[in-house]
Enzyme design. Sequence first.
Site, PDB file in Angstrom:
ATOM      1  N   GLU A 281      -3.115 140.522  43.481  1.00 12.45           N
ATOM      2  CA  GLU A 281      -2.941 141.119  44.629  1.00 12.45           C
ATOM      3  C   GLU A 281      -2.267 142.699  44.546  1.00 12.45           C
ATOM      4  OE1 GLU A 281      -2.058 140.077  48.922  1.00 12.45           O
ATOM      5  OE2 GLU A 281      -0.203 140.742  48.050  1.00 12.45           O
TER       6      GLU A 281
ATOM      7  N   ASP B   6       1.214 131.292  49.785  1.00  6.32           N
ATOM      8  CA  ASP B   6       1.207 131.874  48.448  1.00  6.32           C
ATOM      9  C   ASP B   6      -0.070 131.116  47.716  1.00  6.32           C
ATOM     10  OD1 ASP B   6       3.989 133.302  48.476  1.00  6.32           O
ATOM     11  OD2 ASP B   6       4.253 131.054  48.831  1.00  6.32           O
TER      12      ASP B   6
ATOM     13  N   ASP C 188      -1.108 135.561  43.214  1.00  3.38           N
ATOM     14  CA  ASP C 188      -0.398 136.251  44.662  1.00  3.38           C
ATOM     15  C   ASP C 188       1.087 136.402  43.950  1.00  3.38           C
ATOM     16  OD1 ASP C 188       0.196 137.281  47.097  1.00  3.38           O
ATOM     17  OD2 ASP C 188       1.045 135.230  47.852  1.00  3.38           O
TER      18      ASP C 188
END
Length: 197
Positions: A68, A141, A7
């Site tokens: 991501e 996160d 992430d």
Amino acid sequence: MRVLGIDPGLTRCGVGVVEGDPGRPLSLVDVGVIRTSSDLDVPRRLVTIEKGIDAWLDEYAPDAVAIERIFARSDVSTIMGTVQAAGIAMVCGARRGIPVAQHTPSEVKAAVSGNGRADKDQVTGMVTRILRLDAPPKPADAADALAIAITHLWRGGGQTRVDTARGAAAPTAAAQRWAEALAASKAAGKSATRKRP
């Protein structure tokens, strides 16, 4: 299959390693966050992220890296750091020859919770259940990195294997076409030779 989910973020870059195969229970290998100080300039923060991701790649030797996919938002200053961190993550995986994939936030939410509009709490709750954890991973996160890895295992892992198989078969198919063309060329040459007086 083992996947490192990332992430991306300039201040906090979530990282999580998940192992398993589609249709089988998944397991948590490790999860954490690579942090950088806002006191450092951006280039040094990116070097910190690179070293952190390299350390995770060294330690866990994943089969794939899933990141991501970033979409532009109204706050350009925030998105720039996230995009830069995502780029560093891609380079780290590609430099080692590890397949790198990107998944959108809505893909991740849908894969993990069944709802592409799920909120962070729902996603974290489902990650906790899927990986059979005693407590939700923190900070957010870290949970997001695990959700990205799970998504890749469930949605992208099969496609990665298909792409790899196609890549491995491509030289064989090309070699076969070359051999057929060469044989046809030789046959045409022989028939031309026979027709000469």
